[in-house]
Scaffold this motif. Structure first.
Motif, short mmCIF file in Angstrom:
data_model
loop_
_atom_site.label_atom_id
_atom_site.label_comp_id
_atom_site.label_asym_id
_atom_site.label_seq_id
_atom_site.Cartn_x
_atom_site.Cartn_y
_atom_site.Cartn_z
N GLN A 201 0.83 -1.20 0.00
CA GLN A 201 0.00 0.00 0.00
C GLN A 201 0.86 1.25 0.00
OE1 GLN A 201 -2.26 -0.88 3.55
NE2 GLN A 201 -4.02 -1.63 2.38
N ALA A 202 1.94 1.21 0.78
CA ALA A 202 2.84 2.37 0.83
C ALA A 202 3.49 2.60 -0.53
CB ALA A 202 3.91 2.14 1.89
N ARG A 203 3.83 1.53 -1.23
CA ARG A 203 4.46 1.67 -2.54
C ARG A 203 3.50 2.33 -3.54
NH1 ARG A 203 6.25 -3.58 -3.42
NH2 ARG A 203 8.19 -3.09 -2.35
N GLN A 207 3.87 6.24 -5.32
CA GLN A 207 3.73 6.59 -6.73
C GLN A 207 2.79 7.78 -6.90
OE1 GLN A 207 5.23 5.25 -9.36
NE2 GLN A 207 6.33 3.62 -8.31
N GLU A 208 1.67 7.77 -6.16
CA GLU A 208 0.72 8.87 -6.26
C GLU A 208 1.33 10.18 -5.76
OE1 GLU A 208 -2.57 7.55 -3.97
OE2 GLU A 208 -3.23 6.04 -5.42
N ASP A 469 8.36 10.80 3.08
CA ASP A 469 9.47 10.34 3.93
C ASP A 469 9.01 9.23 4.86
OD1 ASP A 469 11.04 12.22 2.69
OD2 ASP A 469 10.81 13.73 4.28
N ASP A 470 7.82 9.38 5.44
CA ASP A 470 7.30 8.34 6.33
C ASP A 470 7.05 7.04 5.58
OD1 ASP A 470 7.39 10.17 8.38
OD2 ASP A 470 5.27 10.73 8.23
N LEU A 471 6.52 7.15 4.37
CA LEU A 471 6.23 5.94 3.58
C LEU A 471 7.51 5.24 3.15
CD1 LEU A 471 3.28 7.24 1.36
CD2 LEU A 471 3.14 5.58 3.21
#
Length: 662
Positions: A201-203, A207-208, A469-471
């Motif tokens: 989900q983070a990936r 991208q978004e 940064d968090d992702l």
């Protein structure tokens, strides 16, 4: 995942026959033993077919010709599930499925109609395995071999078919095909828990965000092209505002950005209805100016009304003239009254019937002619324009000329006031310019505000950058790599423990092999301290032992994961085949079948180690996975408390009963 085979069911094609049911025990080593050509090797293709495979690998002829449906009953954590599929027609796999769920299922004796499709079964299995609806690359694009993981991809871990179980080059089911191999390689980090749903989900979110940041930064760069002169522009705006009296007298010009923005914001929050310039000296002129404006409006209305009436009158006159001309043309062309009078002479015949015996005919025709003469006289009157029309037209022209003259005089008074009172004209233009200026100031203020550190765009960029940064900490490629290494090291260590109980050379029982998920292969340490692939290791007995050790190690590992999507069963088809050259055949009761016996104690012991190792792994995992072995070996080899003998297909007993086709 708790997903174990409880029953394999085949429904007969002939009516009046009962289904063939093969029952398995969960959490056990299940063995089906038998002679050749009894249907053992059809078990894997049948189960694979029921689990929504695209193609059908079930052997042709007997096993297909005399069956109508194939099915399996699986046990999950919450329920039992029956999945049945209609037999294929020729080379076409059927899309007809039958799905049934319940706590304790009783399979139907006959299946008539399907209630599911292949796509529906695949979605059901995906949801059962809790596979996330996410891809690996995080975009909407179709990237090869990185689309959503499916339950079907996990079949690589549960089937060790006859061509795989002792293969030195291929470890997993169907990975000889490039597509299956690449998908498994790409998804292996997720399957072994090195990547999680949160990471996927983070990936996608990364991208978004990256797309949004590119767009916002491009917008800021476009706006920043004028940032070097924005202080001077704002100072100029505030100078004009002070000239209009919109700023307090204590305003001091400054280069400080925050001060300029605060001053502009305070001004825009208190926009006046008019400028603060004094109007004491021009109030009288302004009142007269407004009175003249009202008179001009009234005159304009009267002029418009007079013009409309004059236009309507002219239109009516034109209409009457056109109509009169039309009537006159008809009268001149026909002369109906004169014609009737001429036809009624005493010597003539009756114009109606042609008879000469009508003594009163002339008088009657005279009456008709008189009526037409009256109508012709009236039409002549209509064709003439009444005398009132010209009088009314002249009156309207006089009124219109008078009104236009009054408006001209009024305009001259306007011009005189403007010429004699420059302050009125100045105030008029000043008010107009002030509000135009305030509109421009508001637009520029919003524009300048966005350029500041606290602007809308910059706030969005800062917020997205922080989220990015968090992702990235969640995705953490280095962390994923470390978790992959840790997971494969654990699997390799488990393999070593199982190799110690299997028939491999002693040197392979001392150092743990390396399980490589990139190459989907196993590496072993050679005598020269170099690592070599399994294909470079001699002897098929070594190959089958590494396969058995890997499958047991993987099931142990998956059961230790919190939420593994991999089904908890493995089917091995004839793992003892590597010892066949040394097996002696003996005739059985059925002369058509040939059974085997192990005359060499060393080879018999090697096969026994296979069964003991698998049973030990299942017991160690508290029955959290299930094994099914299809083999020629009899109970003298596999017999024991930890083994469930499912069926012995010898002496005429087979997967497809004889009564179905004899």
């Amino acid at each position: 995942m708790r997903f174990q085979i409880l029953k394999l069911i085949i429904w007969p094609k002939l009516e009046g026959l009962l289904p063939q049911i093969v029952e398995f025990k969960p959490g056990k080593l299940n063995v089906i033993t038998g002679a050749s050509r009894t249907g053992k090797s059809a078990i894997i293709p049948i189960i694979d077919y029921c689990l929504a495979s695209k193609d059908c690998s079930i052997p042709i002829d007997t096993i297909r010709d005399h069956a109508s449906w194939y099915g399996i009953v699986v046990g999950t954590t919450l329920e039992q599930v029956l999945i049945a599929r209609r037999v294929p027609v020729g080379n076409l796999s059927s899309n007809d499925f039958y799905l049934m769920r319940g706590a304790n299922l009783i399979p139907p004796v006959v299946i008539v109609d399907a209630n599911e499709s292949r796509d529906g079964i695949k979605l059901f299995l995906d949801s059962l395995a809790a596979i996330p609806y996410l891809n690996l690359h995080g975009t909407d694009e179709n990237v090869p071999y990185q689309s959503r993981l499916g339950f079907r991809d996990l079949m690589a871990f549960v089937f060790q078919s006859q061509d795989i179980v002792a293969n030195q080059n291929i470890l997993f089911y169907k990975t000889h095909a490039h597509e299956h191999r690449e998908r498994l390689r790409n998804w292996f980090p997720f399957i072994i828990g090195a990547e999680t749903t949160q990471i996927l989900q983070a990936r996608i979110r990364i991208q978004e965000i990256e797309k949004s940041l590119v767009r916002l930064k491009r917008e800021v760069e476009r706006m920043g092209t004028v940032s070097a002169s924005w202080v001077q522009n704002m100072q100029g705006h505030l100078r004009i505002a002070r000239e209009y009296g919109l700023l307090d007298d204590d305003y001091v010009e400054s280069d400080n950005t925050d001060y300029l923005l605060e001053s502009a914001a305070a001004l825009l929050e208190n926009i006046p209805d008019h400028s603060k310039s004094s109007l004491v000296d021009i109030e009288g002129s302004t009142d007269e100016f407004r009175a003249l404006e009202m008179q001009e409006e009234e005159l304009s209305f009267k002029i418009a009304s007079a013009k409309k009436r004059l236009g309507d009158l002219k239109g009516l006159q034109v209409g009457l003239v056109d109509y009169g001309n039309s009537v006159k043309r008809r009268k001149d062309r026909l002369h109906i009254s004169q014609w009737i009078q001429d036809m009624g002479t005493p010597a003539g015949e009756c114009p109606s019937c042609g008879s000469k015996e009508h003594p009163a005919g002339v008088k009657e025709l005279e009456k008709i002619s008189k009526v037409f003469r009256e109508l012709e006289a009236e039409s002549k009157k209509v064709a003439e324009i009444p005398g009132a029309f010209p009088r009314e037209e002249e009156k309207l022209k006089i009124d219109l000329d008078r009104l236009l003259a009054e408006k001209k005089l009024l305009q001259e008074r306007f011009d005189l006031i403007r010429a004699n009172d420059i302050r009125v004209q100045g105030e008029f233009q000043r008010r107009k310019n002030m509000f135009l200026f305030l509109g421009q100031l508001k637009t520029n203020y919003d524009y300048f505000k966005k350029l500041g550190d606290d602007g809308i765009y910059q706030n969005q960029i800062n917020g997205l950058q922080k989220e990015l940064d968090d992702l990235r900490k969640i995705v953490d490629a280095q962390g994923v790599s470390k978790r992959i290494s840790a997971a494969t090291d654990r699997i390799s260590a488990k393999m070593l423990n199982y190799l110690k109980t299997l028939d491999v050379e002693d040197k392979y029982q001392d150092v743990a092999p390396k399980f490589d998920i990139k190459d989907l292969n196993i590496k072993v340490l050679g005598s020269t301290n170099d690592w070599h692939y399994l294909a470079q290791v001699g002897s098929a007995s070594n190959w089958v032992s590494f396969h058995i050790a890997l499958m047991c190690a993987l099931q142990d590992f998956f059961n230790e994961l919190k939420n593994s999507p991999v089904p908890g069963f493995v089917i091995f088809d004839q793992p003892s085949q590597v010892y066949f050259p040394k097996l002696a055949k003996k005739p059985s009761v059925d002369s058509l079948d040939q059974d085997v016996s192990f005359t060499d104690d060393e080879d018999a012991d090697a096969v026994k180690k296979i069964f003991r190792t698998i049973a030990s792994s299942i017991n160690k995992g508290n029955g959290n996975w299930q094994a099914i072995v299809l083999d020629h070996a009899d109970n003298t080899i596999y017999g024991g408390e930890d083994v469930h003998e499912v069926a012995v297909w010898r002496n005429g007993d087979k997967l497809i009963p004889k009564e179905w086709y004899t």
